[in-house]
Enzyme design. Structure first.
Site, PDB file in Angstrom:
ATOM      1  N   LYS A 203       0.584  -1.205  -0.108  1.00 11.20           N
ATOM      2  CA  LYS A 203       0.026   0.006  -0.183  1.00 11.20           C
ATOM      3  C   LYS A 203       0.937   1.377  -0.060  1.00 11.20           C
ATOM      4  O   LYS A 203       1.544   1.483   0.873  1.00 11.20           O
ATOM      5  CB  LYS A 203      -0.764   0.003   1.177  1.00 11.20           C
ATOM      6  CG  LYS A 203      -1.668   1.081   1.366  1.00 11.20           C
ATOM      7  CD  LYS A 203      -2.691   1.090   2.586  1.00 11.20           C
ATOM      8  CE  LYS A 203      -3.562   2.475   2.625  1.00 11.20           C
ATOM      9  NZ  LYS A 203      -4.542   2.200   3.817  1.00 11.20           N
ATOM     10  N   ARG A 213     -10.940   9.688   2.597  1.00 12.87           N
ATOM     11  CA  ARG A 213     -10.745  10.495   3.705  1.00 12.87           C
ATOM     12  C   ARG A 213     -11.900  11.426   4.118  1.00 12.87           C
ATOM     13  O   ARG A 213     -12.130  11.676   5.237  1.00 12.87           O
ATOM     14  CB  ARG A 213      -9.431  10.911   3.779  1.00 12.87           C
ATOM     15  CG  ARG A 213      -8.374   9.889   3.940  1.00 12.87           C
ATOM     16  CD  ARG A 213      -6.666  10.503   4.052  1.00 12.87           C
ATOM     17  NE  ARG A 213      -5.831   9.327   3.848  1.00 12.87           N
ATOM     18  CZ  ARG A 213      -4.574   9.654   3.517  1.00 12.87           C
ATOM     19  NH1 ARG A 213      -3.950  11.071   3.498  1.00 12.87           N
ATOM     20  NH2 ARG A 213      -3.895   8.634   3.229  1.00 12.87           N
ATOM     21  N   LYS A 225       1.061   9.918   6.186  1.00 14.30           N
ATOM     22  CA  LYS A 225       1.043   8.439   6.491  1.00 14.30           C
ATOM     23  C   LYS A 225       2.398   7.794   5.895  1.00 14.30           C
ATOM     24  O   LYS A 225       2.615   6.477   5.831  1.00 14.30           O
ATOM     25  CB  LYS A 225      -0.038   7.896   5.839  1.00 14.30           C
ATOM     26  CG  LYS A 225      -1.365   8.164   6.596  1.00 14.30           C
ATOM     27  CD  LYS A 225      -2.734   7.390   6.452  1.00 14.30           C
ATOM     28  CE  LYS A 225      -3.944   7.834   7.167  1.00 14.30           C
ATOM     29  NZ  LYS A 225      -5.077   6.859   6.984  1.00 14.30           N
ATOM     30  N   GLU A 241       7.447  -6.757   1.368  1.00 14.92           N
ATOM     31  CA  GLU A 241       6.243  -6.660   1.953  1.00 14.92           C
ATOM     32  C   GLU A 241       5.499  -8.145   1.969  1.00 14.92           C
ATOM     33  O   GLU A 241       4.930  -8.474   2.628  1.00 14.92           O
ATOM     34  CB  GLU A 241       5.133  -5.498   1.696  1.00 14.92           C
ATOM     35  CG  GLU A 241       5.817  -3.983   2.006  1.00 14.92           C
ATOM     36  CD  GLU A 241       5.635  -3.998   3.517  1.00 14.92           C
ATOM     37  OE1 GLU A 241       4.919  -4.554   4.364  1.00 14.92           O
ATOM     38  OE2 GLU A 241       6.170  -2.749   3.862  1.00 14.92           O
ATOM     39  N   LYS A 256      -2.191  -1.361  -3.896  1.00 14.39           N
ATOM     40  CA  LYS A 256      -3.161  -0.402  -3.871  1.00 14.39           C
ATOM     41  C   LYS A 256      -2.277   0.927  -3.875  1.00 14.39           C
ATOM     42  O   LYS A 256      -1.291   1.005  -3.163  1.00 14.39           O
ATOM     43  CB  LYS A 256      -3.854  -0.360  -2.421  1.00 14.39           C
ATOM     44  CG  LYS A 256      -4.781   0.893  -1.896  1.00 14.39           C
ATOM     45  CD  LYS A 256      -5.252   0.691  -0.514  1.00 14.39           C
ATOM     46  CE  LYS A 256      -5.843   1.564  -0.131  1.00 14.39           C
ATOM     47  NZ  LYS A 256      -6.394   1.837   1.072  1.00 14.39           N
ATOM     48  N   SER A 282     -10.545   5.443  -4.315  1.00 13.42           N
ATOM     49  CA  SER A 282     -11.487   6.592  -4.266  1.00 13.42           C
ATOM     50  C   SER A 282     -11.138   7.665  -5.241  1.00 13.42           C
ATOM     51  O   SER A 282     -11.806   8.215  -6.046  1.00 13.42           O
ATOM     52  CB  SER A 282     -11.695   7.025  -2.991  1.00 13.42           C
ATOM     53  OG  SER A 282     -10.471   7.713  -2.399  1.00 13.42           O
ATOM     54  N   TYR A 321     -15.054   1.202  -6.550  1.00 11.43           N
ATOM     55  CA  TYR A 321     -16.460   1.727  -6.358  1.00 11.43           C
ATOM     56  C   TYR A 321     -17.437   1.435  -7.558  1.00 11.43           C
ATOM     57  O   TYR A 321     -18.489   1.803  -7.364  1.00 11.43           O
ATOM     58  CB  TYR A 321     -16.213   3.253  -5.898  1.00 11.43           C
ATOM     59  CG  TYR A 321     -15.423   3.268  -4.752  1.00 11.43           C
ATOM     60  CD1 TYR A 321     -15.819   3.275  -3.325  1.00 11.43           C
ATOM     61  CD2 TYR A 321     -13.885   3.478  -4.560  1.00 11.43           C
ATOM     62  CE1 TYR A 321     -15.178   3.177  -2.156  1.00 11.43           C
ATOM     63  CE2 TYR A 321     -13.161   3.416  -3.710  1.00 11.43           C
ATOM     64  CZ  TYR A 321     -13.761   3.491  -2.388  1.00 11.43           C
ATOM     65  OH  TYR A 321     -13.024   3.355  -1.245  1.00 11.43           O
TER      66      TYR A 321
HETATM   67  C1  PBG Z   1      -6.995   3.522   5.625  1.00  9.29           C
HETATM   68  C2  PBG Z   1      -7.580   3.054   4.490  1.00  9.29           C
HETATM   69  C3  PBG Z   1      -7.568   4.104   3.375  1.00  9.29           C
HETATM   70  C4  PBG Z   1      -7.878   3.463   2.141  1.00  9.29           C
HETATM   71  C5  PBG Z   1      -8.707   2.291   3.022  1.00  9.29           C
HETATM   72  N1  PBG Z   1      -8.101   2.082   4.119  1.00  9.29           N
HETATM   73  C6  PBG Z   1      -6.835   5.558   3.176  1.00  9.29           C
HETATM   74  C7  PBG Z   1      -5.605   5.774   3.988  1.00  9.29           C
HETATM   75  O1  PBG Z   1      -4.963   5.068   3.969  1.00  9.29           O
HETATM   76  O2  PBG Z   1      -5.588   6.927   4.334  1.00  9.29           O
HETATM   77  C8  PBG Z   1      -8.321   4.209   1.090  1.00  9.29           C
HETATM   78  C9  PBG Z   1      -9.231   3.599   0.059  1.00  9.29           C
HETATM   79  C10 PBG Z   1      -9.570   4.666  -1.092  1.00  9.29           C
HETATM   80  O3  PBG Z   1      -9.153   5.765  -1.261  1.00  9.29           O
HETATM   81  O4  PBG Z   1     -10.424   4.238  -1.630  1.00  9.29           O
HETATM   82  N2  PBG Z   1      -6.769   2.467   6.427  1.00  9.29           N
END
Ligand code: PBG
Length: 341
Positions: A203, A213, A225, A241, A256, A282, A321
């Site tokens: 990720k 968010r 992050k 990983e 991701k 997203s 989505y």
């Molecule tokens: C956080 C989490 C995130 C997403 C899924 N779980 C965002 C982040 O790491 O801040 C993002 C999913 C998306 O953008 O559709 N645990």
């Protein structure tokens, strides 16, 4: 025979042309299917609630009764499952995300209700502190720093609560080191060895998570992050990983975001025998909607093309989505039967 005597362009182009046209349906066994799609849902408290998410047209935070209707649609469309995220009211957020371990909290109630409503759909439940944390981070913040090891037991306990509620796979999206191992141990010790782990193994620290968010009101209050999510410029770390997560007992590996990271999907596919999932996040979905809204292209066409590209890169499962939209489109475009008559 002198091969050069055959004009290669003519020969090849006609063969390629045949493959693209008449034989297209014959190759369809390797095409994307609704059964490979997972639909993320945002649940909130209340009854009859549907709160649209401004940056993600077509997506909303919904109360459990409405989510029950959504899963019925998902099941009719033949989707693989749903990925569940809770919208936790601000007054229940604290630095240790205590609400995440509430056996009667929103997440646990949603899992129970949705599993009962659509038992054939897989439920992937999100394991991370950010929806519940007053700091908006995936781990516990101590003295301004994310404390990896202090977070691990909290994640393990959260996973057990979700498994008890009926999750098929817990999906740790937190990126703390060592969490797959402690979660596996905790699930087994609590009698949930049948519950799988979909690890967000690879990720990246990405700008494409912005709309998510907003949906959860979970943006970090301080800092970013980057200390626990990966550097977009780094691809070797992805292999490290996945090794760790495989050794610790992951059942699925997730990459991701999606489209900007297809090289990583392909890399992971080539280095693991586990199912590989990719998260079309997203921001990627929001881009498609925003571009389509100003007439740049067809949302439907661009969505299917994006998802096919992820499938081609090696993803077995795609979290998007647009899952319901794509599932319905794919079903309506089923190729003619392969069987010769
Ligand atoms: C956080 C989490 C995130 C997403 C899924 N779980 C965002 C982040 O790491 O801040 C993002 C999913 C998306 O953008 O559709 N645990």
């Amino acid at each position: 025979m002198n091969l050069h005597s055959i004009p290669p362009t003519r020969c090849e182009s006609s063969s390629l042309h045949r493959t693209r046209t008449t034989l297209r349906a014959r190759r369809s066994t390797d095409q994307l299917a609704p059964q490979q799609l997972i639909w993320p849902l945002f649940v909130q408290e209340g009854v009859g609630q549907v709160t649209p998410i401004a940056s993600m047209p077509g997506c909303a935070r919904v109360s459990i009764d409405q989510a029950i209707e959504q899963v019925a649609e998902a099941s009719r469309a033949g989707l693989a499952g749903i990925a569940l995220f809770p919208v936790v009211p601000n007054h229940l957020k604290d630095p240790r995300g205590q609400e995440s371990r509430n056996r009667d909290g929103l997440m646990a109630r949603a899992i129970r209700a949705l599993k009962a409503a659509a038992p054939d759909l897989l439920i992937l439940s999100d394991v991370a502190l950010d929806p519940y944390s007053s700091d908006g981070h995936d781990g516990v913040v101590i003295d301004g720093k994310i404390d990896n090891d202090a977070t691990l037991p909290l994640l393990a306990e959260m996973a057990v609560v979700q498994a008890q509620a009926g999750a098929d796979l817990v999906a740790p999206s937190d990126m703390m080191d060592g969490r797959i191992g402690v979660i596996r141990e905790a699930l087994d010790a609590a009698g949930y060895s049948q519950v799988g782990i979909c690890s967000y193994a690879v990720k990246y620290a990405s700008a494409f998570y912005g709309p998510f968010r907003e949906a959860l009101e979970s943006a970090p209050r301080v800092g970013d992050k980057r200390t626990y999510q990966m550097d977009p410029a780094n691809h070797r770390e992805a292999l490290k990983e996945i090794r760790l997560d495989e050794d610790e007992g992951a059942d699925w590996l997730m990459v991701k975001p999606g489209l900007p990271y297809l090289d990583i999907v392909s890399l992971v596919r080539g280095h693991s025998t586990l199912p590989v999932a990719v998260y079309h996040v997203s921001g990627e979905y929001a881009m498609l909607k925003a571009a389509a809204a100003i007439g740049m292209f067809s949302y439907e066409e661009a969505l299917l093309e994006s998802l096919s590209a992820m499938h081609r890169a090696g993803a077995d499962l795609i979290v998007t989505y647009g899952a319901l939209d794509a599932g319905r489109l794919l079903a309506s475009r089923l190729p003619v039967s392969d069987s010769p008559r």
